[in-house]
Every structure is written in C-alpha cells, then in structure tokens.
Design an enzyme around this catalytic site. Structure first.
Site, PDB file in Angstrom:
ATOM      1  N   HIS A  39       0.801  -1.278   0.110  1.00  8.02           N
ATOM      2  CA  HIS A  39       0.078   0.188  -0.090  1.00  8.02           C
ATOM      3  C   HIS A  39       0.759   1.212  -0.149  1.00  8.02           C
ATOM      4  O   HIS A  39       1.555   1.627   1.107  1.00  8.02           O
ATOM      5  CB  HIS A  39      -0.748  -0.249   1.452  1.00  8.02           C
ATOM      6  N   HIS A  72      -2.390   6.829  -0.747  1.00  8.87           N
ATOM      7  CA  HIS A  72      -3.517   7.605   0.171  1.00  8.87           C
ATOM      8  C   HIS A  72      -2.929   8.392   1.298  1.00  8.87           C
ATOM      9  O   HIS A  72      -3.473   8.108   2.574  1.00  8.87           O
ATOM     10  CB  HIS A  72      -4.353   6.291   0.711  1.00  8.87           C
ATOM     11  N   TYR A 114       0.062   7.707   3.341  1.00 11.69           N
ATOM     12  CA  TYR A 114       0.651   6.661   4.098  1.00 11.69           C
ATOM     13  C   TYR A 114       2.139   6.821   3.809  1.00 11.69           C
ATOM     14  O   TYR A 114       2.731   7.537   3.211  1.00 11.69           O
ATOM     15  CB  TYR A 114       0.261   5.413   4.161  1.00 11.69           C
TER      16      TYR A 114
HETATM   17  C1  LIG Z   1     -14.575   1.219   3.925  1.00 12.66           C
HETATM   18  C2  LIG Z   1     -13.512   1.570   3.278  1.00 12.66           C
HETATM   19  C3  LIG Z   1     -12.036   1.235   3.527  1.00 12.66           C
HETATM   20  C4  LIG Z   1     -11.080   1.362   2.787  1.00 12.66           C
HETATM   21  N1  LIG Z   1      -9.941   1.046   3.232  1.00 12.66           N
HETATM   22  C5  LIG Z   1      -8.917   0.694   2.408  1.00 12.66           C
HETATM   23  C6  LIG Z   1      -7.692   0.292   2.656  1.00 12.66           C
HETATM   24  O1  LIG Z   1      -7.680  -0.147   3.837  1.00 12.66           O
HETATM   25  N2  LIG Z   1      -6.742   0.365   1.715  1.00 12.66           N
HETATM   26  C7  LIG Z   1      -6.797   0.758   0.632  1.00 12.66           C
HETATM   27  O2  LIG Z   1      -5.893   0.863  -0.214  1.00 12.66           O
HETATM   28  N3  LIG Z   1      -7.934   1.540  -0.006  1.00 12.66           N
HETATM   29  C8  LIG Z   1      -9.030   1.590   0.862  1.00 12.66           C
HETATM   30  N4  LIG Z   1     -10.271   2.083   0.734  1.00 12.66           N
HETATM   31  C9  LIG Z   1     -10.305   2.405  -0.719  1.00 12.66           C
HETATM   32  C10 LIG Z   1     -10.984   1.374  -1.707  1.00 12.66           C
HETATM   33  O3  LIG Z   1     -10.074   0.457  -1.832  1.00 12.66           O
HETATM   34  C11 LIG Z   1     -11.467   2.265  -2.889  1.00 12.66           C
HETATM   35  O4  LIG Z   1     -10.404   2.678  -3.755  1.00 12.66           O
HETATM   36  C12 LIG Z   1     -12.446   3.133  -2.873  1.00 12.66           C
HETATM   37  O5  LIG Z   1     -13.653   2.401  -1.947  1.00 12.66           O
HETATM   38  C13 LIG Z   1     -13.122   3.713  -4.212  1.00 12.66           C
HETATM   39  O6  LIG Z   1     -13.631   2.636  -4.633  1.00 12.66           O
HETATM   40  P1  LIG Z   1     -15.113   2.508  -4.957  1.00 12.66           P
HETATM   41  O7  LIG Z   1     -15.627   3.736  -5.526  1.00 12.66           O
HETATM   42  O8  LIG Z   1     -15.406   1.202  -5.739  1.00 12.66           O
HETATM   43  O9  LIG Z   1     -15.734   2.036  -3.688  1.00 12.66           O
HETATM   44  C14 LIG Z   1     -11.262   1.982   1.495  1.00 12.66           C
HETATM   45  C15 LIG Z   1     -12.651   2.248   0.957  1.00 12.66           C
HETATM   46  C16 LIG Z   1     -13.653   2.078   1.831  1.00 12.66           C
HETATM   47  C17 LIG Z   1     -14.999   2.522   1.225  1.00 12.66           C
END
Ligand SMILES: Cc1cc2nc3c(=O)[nH]c(=O)nc-3n(C[C@H](O)[C@H](O)[C@H](O)COP(=O)(O)O)c2cc1C
Length: 427
Positions: free
Chosen positions: A200, A203, A205
């Site tokens: 990862h 975002h 980090y």
């Molecule tokens: C509840 C939640 C938790 C997330 N946690 C992570 C994470 O742990 N690691 C990560 O790389 N992205 C995380 N994301 C981002 C998602 O991987 C994804 O990029 C984001 O939901 C946008 O895609 P979507 O429009 O299909 O929801 C998270 C998103 C949501 C909604």
C-alpha cells in the site's frame, strides 16, 4: 452477457483469474481487540466475497505496532470499538491462514495488503497489551518531522479531524529495520498461504510521505530529488519481491495531478502534497517496470471522502484521470475508485485497465461478480457500518438468492445517475 469485458480470464503475475472483478482493499476495523488478528467473522466476510478465479485484496494489514493507527476519526469506532488487524505475530499469521483457507476452498485468490501508516498512527498503541512492555518501535514516524494538520473529510480532501502528534523523522540507519519489518510481514503472509502481497503505497501513508515533497524534507539519499524520494518505494518493492518471488507482489499508488484552474491537487490524503505530482507518479510508475510484479493498482483521483450516498456520489460521474499511466506501465494495471458496472466494463474493453477493483459495491454485494454477469440489481451500501466492531453491515449483506431482506437495492443502470437530472460531471 452483460458487462462481458469483465469476464475474460487473465493471468496477473503468477495468479490465474477467471474474471476481472476484484475486491478492493477495505479497512473494516473489526479485528480482535486483544490480538489484532482477523476473527471468524473476518473469515466469513472474505469467504462470502470469494468466487472461482476471482481476486480479493484484504483490508490494509499493518506490518508492525509502529505502522498501526487507532481510528478514532470514526465516531462508530469510538462508540462500538474495533481495531485494525496486523501481521507481525504468529497468532495473527495463524488467524490469516484460516481466512485464506476459506477463500481458497471456494476457488478464490487472495492478496494481503501491507500497510505502514507513518504519521497517521498514534502513540497510544504503546498501551495495547500486545505492545506494552515490548521494545517495539512506536509511532508516529515519517520521512520528516512534519505533522498532519487537522481538517474535516470534505470534497476531495481526506484527513484526520484533529491535529496529529509530531512524527519522528526516521533516521537513515533505521531504514533497513523498516524494510525488515515489511519483509517479516510478507514472510508471514506467505506462510499464511496468501497468493501474494500488495504494498500500500497510496493514500497519504508512509511510502507517500517519503514520495511527496510537501512532507519529505530530508537531505539524505531518501529526500530531495525525485529519484531519492521514490527510493523507499523501490527498496521495499525489491524486498517484497525477493521474499514472495516473481509475480506475487502488487503495488498500489494514488496518482493525483494539479487542477489547471486552481493549481491545487485534485485529491489529497492526510495533507500529503507534491509540487509536481505528474513528474512524481511518472517516475514511480516507470520505475516499477523494473520489477516482476503481479500488478500495479492505481486509485482514480475522484473518490474523495467516500461519504456520499450512491445517488449523490459525484465520483461515479467524474471521468478517469489515470489513462496516461497505461502507456507508461508494461504490466497488468488494476483500476480502483468510482467505477460503476458500465464504466468498469468500458475501461477494460478499451484497454485503460486490465482489472477493476470495486470497493463499496463489493462491500454490500458479496456476490458482486455474479450480479454484474447477470445485470442484477445491487444492494445499496450503508455508510454508517463501514467501520467499527460488529456483524451488522459486515457479514449480513445478502446474496441474490436470499433476496434484499431489510436492504435497499438499485438497478445497475441508475448508478452514476443523478437526482439532479443525470448530468455528467466533467471537472
Ligand atoms: C470502508 C472503506 C475502507 C477502505 N480501506 C482501504 C484500505 O484499507 N486500503 C486501501 O488501499 N484502500 C481502502 N479504501 C479505498 C478502496 O480500496 C477504494 O479505492 C474506494 O472504495 C473507491 O472505490 P469504490 O468507488 O469502488 O468504492 C477503502 C474504502 C472504503 C469504502
């Protein structure tokens, strides 16, 4: 067949897949509070989302106590409790092994997303029974002693609600120890039976805190020039590939770019900014060609705080922005962020991406690949239960044959529509 482009087999690194609908990594804050290990509920959650030849990416799994945040930003976590999982103890490894076995039993593939959150983690983890009395390095650390500023989660900014503790700048002689922490986590993931690991590096980090010049003020070989700021990314990728073997490591980046009108980044996570994001991510993406990765995943800079209801969510109508990286990267490219069934199908059909990772829609539709194949209505996700302990909103979303139960459903064709008259948003 509906959404047919999503159902052509593909091999990503060493991982053979029968379709292109990937579970995006999603933190759910439901690990066991004492061991910071996944639970029986976690195993059920991933098993529900597994399909023959389908790829799941786990929630972010933390590589060390130093890497682990306490998500007090979410009110439900403060009220109901909940912790994020790790992968640095044998107990955690065994618990992940049980999760992996359940996914493999359904013919699914599963990758462990490895995370160090850097300055996003808080020193309070020192009081956790797993950490107290040990000599584990403690958070927060970062590239430099630059703290996150407080702000609310709005628009395309994603941030903590309070100012954070000033991080300690990692001295250069601790970087081998940091890389060893990543390697240790990967070795446990391999022993747990994961098909691979994902770094990862997105975002806001730790890896991004090294990459971006708004945070990184170092003057050693991990700071300054682009090549130096991307060095930690490449060092960690090299260590992970060495540990896992070729074709078993994915990397996630979240490229952004400056809006020509405002001069600001389109997407900012935890206050991490760069003066020239296009040059930065071009260098990072091109550099990753040197490694035998399973895939590169890119987050589209349109997802913001993810806090809207599906009807009001602008992300589903914003255009993709990362197309330029397709021409720079030689391997399998995974897109994530704001895809609808139809935009995902179009992105694979026109070659923008090879695979699409769905977050929120996969969270609320455990059988999402099957629903996409059939063009069936989707269960609408409930934002309130995204994070925090409990089975509700975690393992109680229904499969098609169970019917909608207490949940609302939505035709696929309406996703990305607008209550304000179905206007496309193009900015
Ligand atoms: C509840 C939640 C938790 C997330 N946690 C992570 C994470 O742990 N690691 C990560 O790389 N992205 C995380 N994301 C981002 C998602 O991987 C994804 O990029 C984001 O939901 C946008 O895609 P979507 O429009 O299909 O929801 C998270 C998103 C949501 C909604």
């Amino acid at each position: 067949m509906i959404n047919a482009a999503l159902f052509h087999p593909i091999t990503t690194g060493r991982i053979a897949l029968q379709h292109r609908v990937v579970l995006a990594p999603m933190t759910r804050i439901r690990a066991d509070e004492l061991t910071l290990a996944p639970t029986e509920q976690t195993a059920t959650y991933y098993e529900q989302r597994a399909s023959a030849g389908g790829l799941l990416i786990t929630e972010a799994v933390h590589i060390s106590p130093e890497a682990t945040p306490i998500w007090t930003i979410y009110q439900r976590v403060t009220e109901k409790g909940g912790q994020v999982p790790g992968i640095w103890t044998e107990t955690q490894m065994e618990a992940w092994r049980a999760v992996v076995a359940r996914v493999h039993a359904k013919g699914g593939r599963i990758i462990c997303q490895l995370l160090h959150t850097g300055r996003v983690a808080q020193p309070e983890i020192a009081q956790h029974p797993l950490v107290k009395g040990t000599d584990a390095p403690l958070p927060p650390v970062s590239s430099s002693a630059t703290a996150i500023e407080a702000s609310n989660e709005t628009g395309n900014q994603y941030n903590w609600d309070k100012g954070a503790t000033l991080p300690r700048a990692l001295p250069i002689d601790e970087i081998p120890r940091l890389i060893a922490d990543y390697r240790h986590a990967a070795s446990l993931a391999r022993r747990a039976g994961f098909d691979g690991v994902e770094l990862h590096a997105a975002h806001g980090y730790l890896i991004e805190q090294f990459m971006n010049d708004g945070v990184n003020q170092r003057s050693d070989r991990y700071g300054g020039r682009l090549e130096n700021r991307c060095r930690l990314l490449f060092d960690v990728v090299a260590a992970l590939v060495d540990e896992m073997g070729p074709g078993r490591v994915g990397v996630r980046l979240s490229p952004t770019h400056l809006d020509p009108e405002t001069g600001h980044s389109r997407q900012v996570y935890f206050g991490v900014r760069d003066g020239d994001p296009l040059a930065l991510y071009t260098h990072a993406v091109e550099g990753l060609n040197a490694f035998p990765l399973a895939y590169l995943m890119l987050t589209e800079p349109r997802v913001g705080g993810l806090s809207q209801s599906p009807e009001a969510e602008d992300a589903y109508r914003h255009p993709m922005r990362n197309r330029g990286y397709r021409d720079l990267y030689d391997g399998v490219l995974v897109g994530a962020g704001g895809f609808t069934p139809s935009t995902a199908t179009a992105a694979v059909a026109d070659g923008s991406y090879d695979l699409i990772a769905f977050g929120r829609w996969f969270l609320s539709n455990p059988d999402l690949p099957e629903r996409l194949r059939q063009g069936a209505d989707l269960t609408v996700y409930e934002r309130e239960t995204f994070y925090g302990a409990g089975a509700e909103g975690y393992i109680d979303y229904p499969n098609l044959e169970q019917g909608p139960g207490r949940f609302t459903t939505m035709p696929q064709s309406l996703i990305g529509g607008s209550l304000r008259g179905n206007r496309p948003v193009t900015t």
